[in-house]
Design a protein around this motif. Structure first.
Motif, PDB file in Angstrom:
ATOM      1  N   PRO A   1       0.818  -1.205   0.000  1.00 56.62           N
ATOM      2  CA  PRO A   1       0.000   0.000   0.000  1.00 56.62           C
ATOM      3  C   PRO A   1       0.852   1.255   0.000  1.00 56.62           C
ATOM      4  O   PRO A   1       1.865   1.333   0.696  1.00 56.62           O
ATOM      5  N   ALA A   2       0.460   2.237  -0.809  1.00 53.61           N
ATOM      6  CA  ALA A   2       1.192   3.495  -0.877  1.00 53.61           C
ATOM      7  C   ALA A   2       0.761   4.407   0.263  1.00 53.61           C
ATOM      8  O   ALA A   2      -0.381   4.378   0.716  1.00 53.61           O
ATOM      9  N   THR A   3       1.686   5.238   0.726  1.00 55.82           N
ATOM     10  CA  THR A   3       1.404   6.202   1.790  1.00 55.82           C
ATOM     11  C   THR A   3       1.326   7.600   1.201  1.00 55.82           C
ATOM     12  O   THR A   3       2.222   8.038   0.475  1.00 55.82           O
ATOM     13  N   VAL A   4       0.235   8.302   1.515  1.00 54.82           N
ATOM     14  CA  VAL A   4      -0.004   9.663   1.026  1.00 54.82           C
ATOM     15  C   VAL A   4       0.191  10.642   2.186  1.00 54.82           C
ATOM     16  O   VAL A   4      -0.408  10.482   3.252  1.00 54.82           O
ATOM     17  N   LEU A   5       1.027  11.646   1.982  1.00 54.50           N
ATOM     18  CA  LEU A   5       1.111  12.784   2.899  1.00 54.50           C
ATOM     19  C   LEU A   5       0.075  13.803   2.430  1.00 54.50           C
ATOM     20  O   LEU A   5       0.241  14.424   1.379  1.00 54.50           O
ATOM     21  N   LEU A   6      -1.015  13.950   3.180  1.00 57.58           N
ATOM     22  CA  LEU A   6      -2.091  14.869   2.824  1.00 57.58           C
ATOM     23  C   LEU A   6      -1.923  16.153   3.644  1.00 57.58           C
ATOM     24  O   LEU A   6      -2.025  16.129   4.869  1.00 57.58           O
ATOM     25  N   VAL A   7      -1.673  17.265   2.961  1.00 55.44           N
ATOM     26  CA  VAL A   7      -1.489  18.551   3.636  1.00 55.44           C
ATOM     27  C   VAL A   7      -2.621  19.474   3.199  1.00 55.44           C
ATOM     28  O   VAL A   7      -2.621  20.006   2.085  1.00 55.44           O
ATOM     29  N   GLU A   8      -3.605  19.640   4.076  1.00 54.92           N
ATOM     30  CA  GLU A   8      -4.813  20.400   3.771  1.00 54.92           C
ATOM     31  C   GLU A   8      -5.329  20.996   5.070  1.00 54.92           C
ATOM     32  O   GLU A   8      -5.540  20.275   6.051  1.00 54.92           O
ATOM     33  N   ASP A   9      -5.517  22.330   5.101  1.00 63.54           N
ATOM     34  CA  ASP A   9      -5.905  22.992   6.345  1.00 63.54           C
ATOM     35  C   ASP A   9      -7.407  23.135   6.518  1.00 63.54           C
ATOM     36  O   ASP A   9      -7.866  23.551   7.581  1.00 63.54           O
ATOM     37  N   GLU A  10      -8.201  22.793   5.511  1.00 62.46           N
ATOM     38  CA  GLU A  10      -9.656  22.859   5.630  1.00 62.46           C
ATOM     39  C   GLU A  10     -10.154  21.509   6.150  1.00 62.46           C
ATOM     40  O   GLU A  10     -10.094  20.505   5.445  1.00 62.46           O
ATOM     41  N   PRO A  11     -10.663  21.427   7.401  1.00 57.67           N
ATOM     42  CA  PRO A  11     -11.006  20.130   7.998  1.00 57.67           C
ATOM     43  C   PRO A  11     -11.994  19.306   7.187  1.00 57.67           C
ATOM     44  O   PRO A  11     -11.839  18.086   7.076  1.00 57.67           O
ATOM     45  N   SER A  12     -13.016  19.938   6.604  1.00 56.63           N
ATOM     46  CA  SER A  12     -14.012  19.165   5.869  1.00 56.63           C
ATOM     47  C   SER A  12     -13.397  18.504   4.636  1.00 56.63           C
ATOM     48  O   SER A  12     -13.693  17.344   4.324  1.00 56.63           O
ATOM     49  N   ILE A  13     -12.509  19.231   3.938  1.00 56.56           N
ATOM     50  CA  ILE A  13     -11.844  18.656   2.767  1.00 56.56           C
ATOM     51  C   ILE A  13     -10.874  17.563   3.194  1.00 56.56           C
ATOM     52  O   ILE A  13     -10.818  16.487   2.591  1.00 56.56           O
ATOM     53  N   ALA A  14     -10.131  17.816   4.264  1.00 56.14           N
ATOM     54  CA  ALA A  14      -9.176  16.818   4.756  1.00 56.14           C
ATOM     55  C   ALA A  14      -9.888  15.539   5.162  1.00 56.14           C
ATOM     56  O   ALA A  14      -9.415  14.427   4.875  1.00 56.14           O
ATOM     57  N   ASP A  15     -11.055  15.661   5.826  1.00 53.95           N
ATOM     58  CA  ASP A  15     -11.804  14.480   6.258  1.00 53.95           C
ATOM     59  C   ASP A  15     -12.288  13.660   5.072  1.00 53.95           C
ATOM     60  O   ASP A  15     -12.172  12.428   5.050  1.00 53.95           O
ATOM     61  N   VAL A  16     -12.858  14.338   4.070  1.00 54.70           N
ATOM     62  CA  VAL A  16     -13.357  13.633   2.891  1.00 54.70           C
ATOM     63  C   VAL A  16     -12.221  12.885   2.184  1.00 54.70           C
ATOM     64  O   VAL A  16     -12.349  11.711   1.820  1.00 54.70           O
ATOM     65  N   LEU A  17     -11.101  13.569   2.002  1.00 57.92           N
ATOM     66  CA  LEU A  17      -9.974  12.946   1.310  1.00 57.92           C
ATOM     67  C   LEU A  17      -9.384  11.800   2.120  1.00 57.92           C
ATOM     68  O   LEU A  17      -9.043  10.748   1.569  1.00 57.92           O
ATOM     69  N   THR A  18      -9.264  11.978   3.425  1.00 60.48           N
ATOM     70  CA  THR A  18      -8.692  10.919   4.264  1.00 60.48           C
ATOM     71  C   THR A  18      -9.542   9.659   4.201  1.00 60.48           C
ATOM     72  O   THR A  18      -9.029   8.546   4.017  1.00 60.48           O
ATOM     73  N   ILE A  19     -10.847   9.800   4.350  1.00 62.34           N
ATOM     74  CA  ILE A  19     -11.738   8.637   4.302  1.00 62.34           C
ATOM     75  C   ILE A  19     -11.687   7.970   2.938  1.00 62.34           C
ATOM     76  O   ILE A  19     -11.592   6.736   2.826  1.00 62.34           O
ATOM     77  N   ALA A  20     -11.720   8.779   1.864  1.00 60.68           N
ATOM     78  CA  ALA A  20     -11.693   8.205   0.519  1.00 60.68           C
ATOM     79  C   ALA A  20     -10.379   7.485   0.234  1.00 60.68           C
ATOM     80  O   ALA A  20     -10.363   6.377  -0.323  1.00 60.68           O
ATOM     81  N   LEU A  21      -9.271   8.090   0.616  1.00 57.20           N
ATOM     82  CA  LEU A  21      -7.968   7.470   0.353  1.00 57.20           C
ATOM     83  C   LEU A  21      -7.812   6.172   1.137  1.00 57.20           C
ATOM     84  O   LEU A  21      -7.307   5.170   0.609  1.00 57.20           O
ATOM     85  N   ARG A  22      -8.244   6.169   2.396  1.00 58.38           N
ATOM     86  CA  ARG A  22      -8.147   4.935   3.177  1.00 58.38           C
ATOM     87  C   ARG A  22      -9.057   3.854   2.612  1.00 58.38           C
ATOM     88  O   ARG A  22      -8.704   2.678   2.623  1.00 58.38           O
ATOM     89  N   TYR A  23     -10.223   4.265   2.140  1.00 53.05           N
ATOM     90  CA  TYR A  23     -11.115   3.286   1.512  1.00 53.05           C
ATOM     91  C   TYR A  23     -10.451   2.644   0.305  1.00 53.05           C
ATOM     92  O   TYR A  23     -10.615   1.444   0.045  1.00 53.05           O
ATOM     93  N   HIS A  24      -9.683   3.428  -0.437  1.00 50.52           N
ATOM     94  CA  HIS A  24      -8.978   2.903  -1.615  1.00 50.52           C
ATOM     95  C   HIS A  24      -7.607   2.330  -1.253  1.00 50.52           C
ATOM     96  O   HIS A  24      -6.751   2.183  -2.115  1.00 50.52           O
ATOM     97  N   ARG A  25      -7.403   2.042   0.020  1.00 52.17           N
ATOM     98  CA  ARG A  25      -6.242   1.288   0.511  1.00 52.17           C
ATOM     99  C   ARG A  25      -4.925   2.062   0.500  1.00 52.17           C
ATOM    100  O   ARG A  25      -3.856   1.475   0.427  1.00 52.17           O
ATOM    101  N   PHE A  26      -5.026   3.360   0.570  1.00 52.52           N
ATOM    102  CA  PHE A  26      -3.837   4.168   0.814  1.00 52.52           C
ATOM    103  C   PHE A  26      -3.654   4.325   2.319  1.00 52.52           C
ATOM    104  O   PHE A  26      -4.633   4.397   3.070  1.00 52.52           O
ATOM    105  N   GLU A  27      -2.414   4.383   2.749  1.00 51.56           N
ATOM    106  CA  GLU A  27      -2.121   4.857   4.093  1.00 51.56           C
ATOM    107  C   GLU A  27      -2.065   6.386   4.032  1.00 51.56           C
ATOM    108  O   GLU A  27      -1.593   6.948   3.035  1.00 51.56           O
ATOM    109  N   VAL A  28      -2.546   7.060   5.071  1.00 52.59           N
ATOM    110  CA  VAL A  28      -2.633   8.523   5.040  1.00 52.59           C
ATOM    111  C   VAL A  28      -1.923   9.123   6.255  1.00 52.59           C
ATOM    112  O   VAL A  28      -2.181   8.730   7.395  1.00 52.59           O
TER     113      VAL A  28
END
Length: 233
Positions: A5-32
């Motif tokens: 599994p690939a690891t993504v460094l997600l740098v986003e200061d808007e909590p709602s956007i960060a939450d959506v991306l984190t959940i989606a990426l983990r669902y698609h088997r990325f580490e975040v």
């Protein structure tokens, strides 16, 4: 054997956007590894070794392009993808000179996932293989190679949809996920707020899991569902 599994460094200061991306990426088997600032991003890189950075440009304590520049110096093997509202042609050209791709807001989550995968196919070293370890939460174990579920050492017979629902809950253990998130990520429903399918399948899962231990799936009334802390009575 599958790709590690690939690891993504997600740098986003808007909590709602960060939450959506984190959940989606983990669902698609990325580490975040999530960060909301330049300082937090630097700390996240020290803690882990991301394969790709997904960077907002406008951050509260600096500029995502500065992070990209530092990553290029310290981790030249790491891919960089910008995710920003800045969509002027000069901004895009400048971003592509520093990174591997440039995605503008508003964005489609599936497109972000697809473009991250495309970048990783180009930049990630070939041959990094690993056997995916089972997902574990307390006495629960999900074998993602065989789609087998065990609780307290006993096999739990789940349908594919029940398995997908349980996996999503386990991957987001420690958080409360909403009914809308479950409909979107497990059933791929975009507009089904009145559907009772989530409640029905939560009931199915509880019936099958709770015979082997204390109640596992908790309801946060008016919010959504989450998992009880391991060892809770």
């Amino acid at each position: 054997m599958t790709d590690a599994p690939a690891t993504v460094l997600l740098v986003e200061d808007e909590p709602s956007i960060a939450d959506v991306l984190t959940i989606a990426l983990r669902y698609h088997r990325f580490e975040v590894l999530a960060a909301g600032s330049v300082r937090e991003a630097a700390e996240a890189v020290r803690r882990g070794r991301p394969d790709v950075a997904l960077l907002d440009v406008m951050l509260p304590d600096g500029d995502g392009r500065d992070i990209a520049h530092q990553l290029r110096l310290s981790h030249p093997e790491m891919a960089v993808v910008f995710l920003t509202a800045r969509d002027a042609p000069a901004e895009i050209v400048g971003g592509l000179s520093l990174g591997d791709d440039y995605i503008t807001k508003p964005f489609n989550v599936d497109e972000v996932v697809a473009r991250l995968r495309a970048v990783l196919r180009r930049t990630r070293p070939a041959g990094r293989l690993a056997v995916r370890p089972p997902l574990r939460y307390g006495d629960l174990e999900l074998d993602e190679a065989t789609y087998t579920v065990r609780r307290a050492g006993r096999t739990v017979d789940l349908t594919p949809t029940e398995y997908a629902l349980l996996r999503f809950l386990v991957r987001n253990a420690g958080a409360v996920v909403t009914k809308e998130q479950l409909l979107r990520h497990v059933w791929r429903y975009e507009h089904a707020a009145e559907s009772t399918v989530v409640e029905t399948y939560i009931s199915y899962l509880r019936r099958k899991l709770d015979v082997h231990g204390p109640p596992l799936i908790m309801t946060r009334r008016g919010v959504g569902y989450g998992l009880a802390s391991p060892g809770s009575p």
